[in-house]
Design an enzyme around this catalytic site. Structure first.
Site, PDB file in Angstrom:
ATOM      1  N   HIS A 208      48.998  74.057  38.307  1.00 26.72           N
ATOM      2  CA  HIS A 208      50.386  73.410  37.646  1.00 26.72           C
ATOM      3  C   HIS A 208      50.300  73.098  36.486  1.00 26.72           C
ATOM      4  CE1 HIS A 208      51.142  72.416  42.103  1.00 26.72           C
ATOM      5  NE2 HIS A 208      49.655  72.308  42.015  1.00 26.72           N
TER       6      HIS A 208
ATOM      7  N   SER B 252      54.229  84.041   9.189  1.00 21.17           N
ATOM      8  CA  SER B 252      55.576  83.644   9.430  1.00 21.17           C
ATOM      9  C   SER B 252      56.078  83.945   7.835  1.00 21.17           C
ATOM     10  CB  SER B 252      55.784  82.233   9.504  1.00 21.17           C
ATOM     11  OG  SER B 252      57.204  81.873   9.183  1.00 21.17           O
TER      12      SER B 252
ATOM     13  N   LYS C 165      51.596  79.506   9.360  1.00 20.81           N
ATOM     14  CA  LYS C 165      51.571  80.193  10.903  1.00 20.81           C
ATOM     15  C   LYS C 165      50.786  81.316  11.040  1.00 20.81           C
ATOM     16  CE  LYS C 165      53.689  78.983  13.827  1.00 20.81           C
ATOM     17  NZ  LYS C 165      55.349  79.360  14.020  1.00 20.81           N
TER      18      LYS C 165
ATOM     19  N   GLU D   1      52.089  88.129  22.674  1.00 19.37           N
ATOM     20  CA  GLU D   1      53.558  87.631  22.943  1.00 19.37           C
ATOM     21  C   GLU D   1      54.210  89.142  23.380  1.00 19.37           C
ATOM     22  OE1 GLU D   1      55.246  84.458  20.442  1.00 19.37           O
ATOM     23  OE2 GLU D   1      54.125  85.560  19.211  1.00 19.37           O
TER      24      GLU D   1
END
Ligand code: ARG
Length: 464
Positions: A160, A287, A293, A300
């Site tokens: 979970h 970024s 970043k 992804e």
């Protein structure tokens, strides 16, 4: 349309050529030209068979085979002119051969593009499955290497997405190895399914000519383990069956789902919130706005591309669903999804295999995450069970301890023994020895568990 309109090979009964839009919607050569090697292989075997049964002469066979070799060389050199007005890879090659070799007019004897394309694709699937297997193997290798490096790194395992029980990072990574190993089996099954020759099924009902299907099957390597030819057993099924497409797309979709879950774990693990791993710069991006970043783009994109793979499977299932037997032109649309599934799956696997060697575990962060003594609450239950306390009662007792820990705002393992002993007589002073991670893992040495010996044995198993 740049290509001039040519009379198609089937043009005998037509008074005018197809409209430009008919050519545009009808052509498949823009994507099926990647079947050229298999198409040529199939045609050479067909010519050999036609000579074998006496339909063409040996000289005609040789002329056809040499002409096809020359065309293949042109294609390989990028010098072949693909003509969309000739629709597909089959007619492009046949037309080019006809310009070189008069005997080419006999090549299509006892053959239809329906059994021809089915044959090409089965050859392609066998080739594609070998490529997938190689990339799966490389991915497994990189996971096993990383597992080897992280077998002493203990992290929380999650259910979970809540901290559950401690495991080694290696045990977590090896879970994916099990998945990719099952994928290898799935891919091998698809390859086996593809290994049956449809040539000779004709357009739908075979042929009246005295062909030798077994000869062609053998020539193309559609044979069993003993070298016996394998031919499809129903001509109508053979030209309309797309099960191998579906099986192949399903195998890729399953690989994609496994890669997507792995990606999600690495995306979470590389976030500041987890911080379990550092990803290599080469597989992350910055970024354009925020200088600090470092984004896990490769993972992804893999997660995103897995959606494409499930989409390709869905497309094929939907396309075949309502088709009456046998061949319908809809089936020309069967190729882009499987080509895409192969290309994307290989890219995804290869990225993971190349990225993992650059991944490092942040042991300090992992140690902080796994220091939560509540991760070993279940081990306290086991401690009581060993002392003869029934499991349900033990579970209840440890629940009370956890409640006390929350009430006193004190970690479970730091509760004063005076309070602990009041909760159950079997909680001896040694109860807090349970809170030792190494000990907790060493106690889990049955098959499939995260104990260090088990994990080491699994790593050794995969190395073989
Ligand atoms: N390009 C076609 C395909 O991929 C080849 C088969 C054509 N057959 C036909 N009856 N028009 O499906």
């Amino acid at each position: 349309m740049a290509d001039e309109k040519k009379q198609a090979t089937w043009g005998g009964r037509f008074s005018e050529g197809p409209a430009d839009l008919m050519l545009r919607i009808g052509e498949s050569v823009s994507f099926d030209q990647r079947l050229a090697a298999f198409d040529i292989q199939g045609s050479q075997a067909q010519a050999a068979m036609l000579a074998h049964v006496g339909i063409i002469t040996e000289a005609e066979r040789d002329a056809i085979q040499e002409g096809l070799d020359a065309i293949f060389a042109e294609i390989e050199a990028g010098k072949f002119h693909w003509d969309k007005s000739l629709e597909d890879v089959h007619m492009n090659i046949e037309q080019a051969l006809t310009l070189k070799v008069p005997a080419a007019a006999k090549l299509h004897t006892a053959r239809s593009r329906n059994d021809q394309v089915a044959t090409d694709m089965r050859l392609w699937f066998k080739f594609a499955c070998d490529q997938l297997d190689a990339s799966l193997t490389a991915t497994i290798q990189s996971l096993v290497d990383l597992a080897d490096k992280t077998s002493a790194v203990i992290i929380p395992g999650y259910t979970h997405l809540q901290r559950a029980q401690p495991v080694s990072m290696a045990h977590h990574l090896l879970a994916y190895v099990e998945m990719f190993d099952r994928d290898r089996q799935r891919v091998a099954d698809v390859k086996e399914q593809a290994n049956v020759c449809p040539l000779g099924s004709g357009a739908i009902a075979g042929t009246t000519l005295p062909i030798d299907r077994e000869f062609v099957a053998k020539a193309l390597g559609f044979v069993d383990a003993n070298g016996n030819p394998k031919c499809t057993q129903n001509s109508m099924d053979a030209v309309s069956d797309r099960d191998t497409f579906i099986g192949f797309a399903a195998a890729c979709a399953t690989i994609g789902v496994h890669l997507s879950r792995l990606s999600e774990d690495f995306i979470l693990w590389s976030s500041a919130e987890f911080g379990f791993v550092k990803l290599p710069d080469a597989f992350t991006t910055g970024s354009s706005l925020m200088p600090q970043k470092k984004n896990p783009d490769a993972f992804e994109l893999i997660r995103g591309k897995s959606a494409r793979l499930t989409g390709n499977l869905q497309m094929l299932l939907t396309m075949v669903k309502g088709l009456p037997l046998t061949y319908n032109r809809d089936l020309q649309e069967d190729k882009p999804p499987v080509f895409d599934s192969l290309d994307q799956t290989l890219l995804m696997l290869d990225c993971v295999a190349a990225c993992l060697p650059g991944v490092t575990a942040n042991e300090a962060k992992c140690a902080i995450a796994v220091a939560d003594p509540a991760l070993l609450a279940t081990d306290v239950v086991d401690y009581l069970v060993v002392k003869g306390v029934p499991f349900r009662e033990a579970h209840h007792v440890v629940g009370a301890l956890v409640g006390l820990s929350e009430k006193l705002d004190t970690p479970l393992n730091k509760l004063p023994y005076a309070e602990v002993s009041k909760i159950h007589p079997q909680l001896g002073e040694d109860w807090s020895e349970v809170f030792d991670l190494e000990r907790a893992l060493k106690a889990r040495e049955k098959t499939g568990m995260p104990g260090p010996k088990q994990v080491a044995a699994r790593i050794a198993h995969w190395r073989k």
